[in-house]
Motif scaffolding. Structure first.
Motif, PDB file in Angstrom:
ATOM      1  N   LEU A 261       0.829  -1.197   0.000  1.00  0.00           N
ATOM      2  CA  LEU A 261       0.000   0.000   0.000  1.00  0.00           C
ATOM      3  C   LEU A 261       0.870   1.256   0.000  1.00  0.00           C
ATOM      4  CD1 LEU A 261      -2.888   1.021  -0.041  1.00  0.00           C
ATOM      5  CD2 LEU A 261      -2.930   0.833   2.450  1.00  0.00           C
ATOM      6  N   ASP A 262       1.953   1.252   0.780  1.00  0.00           N
ATOM      7  CA  ASP A 262       2.869   2.403   0.787  1.00  0.00           C
ATOM      8  C   ASP A 262       3.493   2.623  -0.584  1.00  0.00           C
ATOM      9  OD1 ASP A 262       2.371   2.916   3.470  1.00  0.00           O
ATOM     10  OD2 ASP A 262       4.187   1.870   4.176  1.00  0.00           O
TER      11      ASP A 262
ATOM     12  N   ALA B 245       2.306   1.580  -3.466  1.00  0.00           N
ATOM     13  CA  ALA B 245       1.234   1.967  -4.397  1.00  0.00           C
ATOM     14  C   ALA B 245       0.910   3.445  -4.243  1.00  0.00           C
ATOM     15  CB  ALA B 245      -0.006   1.115  -4.163  1.00  0.00           C
ATOM     16  N   ARG B 246       0.851   3.922  -3.018  1.00  0.00           N
ATOM     17  CA  ARG B 246       0.585   5.348  -2.781  1.00  0.00           C
ATOM     18  C   ARG B 246       1.697   6.219  -3.353  1.00  0.00           C
ATOM     19  NH1 ARG B 246      -1.452   4.549   3.442  1.00  0.00           N
ATOM     20  NH2 ARG B 246      -3.666   4.207   2.954  1.00  0.00           N
ATOM     21  N   ALA B 247       2.906   5.688  -3.410  1.00  0.00           N
ATOM     22  CA  ALA B 247       4.046   6.421  -3.991  1.00  0.00           C
ATOM     23  C   ALA B 247       4.116   6.232  -5.505  1.00  0.00           C
ATOM     24  CB  ALA B 247       5.347   5.970  -3.329  1.00  0.00           C
ATOM     25  N   ARG B 248       3.101   5.547  -6.079  1.00  0.00           N
ATOM     26  CA  ARG B 248       2.998   5.326  -7.541  1.00  0.00           C
ATOM     27  C   ARG B 248       4.168   4.506  -8.086  1.00  0.00           C
ATOM     28  NH1 ARG B 248      -0.925   5.221 -10.107  1.00  0.00           N
ATOM     29  NH2 ARG B 248      -0.068   6.068 -11.989  1.00  0.00           N
TER      30      ARG B 248
ATOM     31  N   PRO C 208      -5.278  -0.309  -3.034  1.00  0.00           N
ATOM     32  CA  PRO C 208      -4.841   0.809  -3.880  1.00  0.00           C
ATOM     33  C   PRO C 208      -5.872   1.184  -4.950  1.00  0.00           C
ATOM     34  CG  PRO C 208      -3.015  -0.687  -3.548  1.00  0.00           C
ATOM     35  CD  PRO C 208      -4.244  -1.356  -2.977  1.00  0.00           C
TER      36      PRO C 208
ATOM     37  N   GLU D 173      -8.586   3.228  -3.172  1.00  0.00           N
ATOM     38  CA  GLU D 173      -8.086   4.573  -2.871  1.00  0.00           C
ATOM     39  C   GLU D 173      -7.991   5.425  -4.130  1.00  0.00           C
ATOM     40  OE1 GLU D 173      -4.411   4.476  -0.686  1.00  0.00           O
ATOM     41  OE2 GLU D 173      -5.441   4.058   1.209  1.00  0.00           O
ATOM     42  N   LEU D 174      -7.520   4.821  -5.213  1.00  0.00           N
ATOM     43  CA  LEU D 174      -7.398   5.538  -6.484  1.00  0.00           C
ATOM     44  C   LEU D 174      -8.758   6.022  -6.974  1.00  0.00           C
ATOM     45  CD1 LEU D 174      -5.685   6.353  -8.995  1.00  0.00           C
ATOM     46  CD2 LEU D 174      -6.158   4.063  -9.873  1.00  0.00           C
TER      47      LEU D 174
ATOM     48  N   ALA E 104     -10.079   8.889  -4.874  1.00  0.00           N
ATOM     49  CA  ALA E 104      -9.362  10.149  -5.106  1.00  0.00           C
ATOM     50  C   ALA E 104      -9.617  10.716  -6.497  1.00  0.00           C
ATOM     51  CB  ALA E 104      -7.862   9.940  -4.898  1.00  0.00           C
TER      52      ALA E 104
ATOM     53  N   ARG F 269      -4.910   4.238 -14.849  1.00  0.00           N
ATOM     54  CA  ARG F 269      -3.942   4.608 -13.813  1.00  0.00           C
ATOM     55  C   ARG F 269      -3.325   3.393 -13.141  1.00  0.00           C
ATOM     56  NH1 ARG F 269      -4.638   8.282 -16.407  1.00  0.00           N
ATOM     57  NH2 ARG F 269      -5.501  10.302 -15.882  1.00  0.00           N
TER      58      ARG F 269
ATOM     59  N   GLN G  85       0.439   2.607 -13.378  1.00  0.00           N
ATOM     60  CA  GLN G  85       1.250   1.895 -12.408  1.00  0.00           C
ATOM     61  C   GLN G  85       0.889   0.422 -12.512  1.00  0.00           C
ATOM     62  OE1 GLN G  85      -0.139   2.763  -8.490  1.00  0.00           O
ATOM     63  NE2 GLN G  85       1.666   1.921  -7.487  1.00  0.00           N
TER      64      GLN G  85
END
Length: 190
Positions: free
Chosen positions: A9-10, A12-15, A35, A38-39, A42, A127, A164
């Motif tokens: 998850l970390d 993925a959040r950093a792409r 992820p 969350e995507l 957002a 994405r 990603q």
């Protein structure tokens, strides 16, 4: 979350592109499901393509994600399975409106690639690409998937997206090599 899920998850959040390599029934699916949720929360215009090697796994993962979408308050998100059994009207609906498409490499090769202009909306907002069960991507199947990925990257560039990648695999000896060979680029291995 387990440590591998939190790390995924970390990243993925950093792409970052990533490949999660753990044993069967270790919670790999959450490494791409969270992820994706969350995507979509957002960026409601974002799209996600999820590839599975078998129809049964694809259907199972679609059902699991459908429940998660409802639980996350994203029940209005259009999601569905796009395979050889999908009726024409459902294919059209998914092509024109889906945020999440569950499919397989053969269907992407046979139905999306030749008709990519009809998929422009989906591809321009792509994405996240998920590839599950990457350990089965060897031999001819692996070579075909690697070629498919190269073609997909060119289409994404053409439509202005740079998705990603999150891959999942059972335990294998050479996950970094496999990711580079299939994706044509490196991925963080968890």
């Amino acid at each position: 979350l387990y440590s591998h899920q939190a790390q995924a998850l970390d990243l993925a959040r950093a792409r970052q592109d990533l490949l999660v390599v753990t044993g069967t029934a270790s919670g790999k699916s959450l490494c791409y499901q969270l992820p994706a949720l969350e995507l979509l929360r957002a960026d409601p215009d974002a799209t996600v393509l999820l590839l599975f090697p078998t129809k049964a796994l694809c259907q199972d993962q679609f059902q699991a994600m459908h429940r998660l979408l409802d639980d996350a308050g994203l029940g209005e998100v259009v999601a569905g399975v796009y395979d050889g059994d999908t009726p024409g009207n459902a294919r059209r609906r998914l092509r024109e409106r889906a945020s999440l498409i569950f499919s397989n490499p053969d269907m992407i090769h046979a139905a999306l690639m030749p008709q990519h202009a009809r998929w422009a909306q989906f591809l321009s907002h792509l994405r996240l690409l998920v590839i599950d069960e990457m350990h089965v991507c060897s031999g001819i199947f692996g070579a075909n998937l690697a070629n498919l990925m190269r073609r997909l990257w060119r289409l994404c560039t053409h439509y202005g997206s740079a998705p990603q990648v999150i891959g999942c695999s059972a335990t294998i000896a050479n996950p970094a090599e496999l990711a580079r060979a299939l994706l044509g680029r490196p991925a963080h291995v968890i």
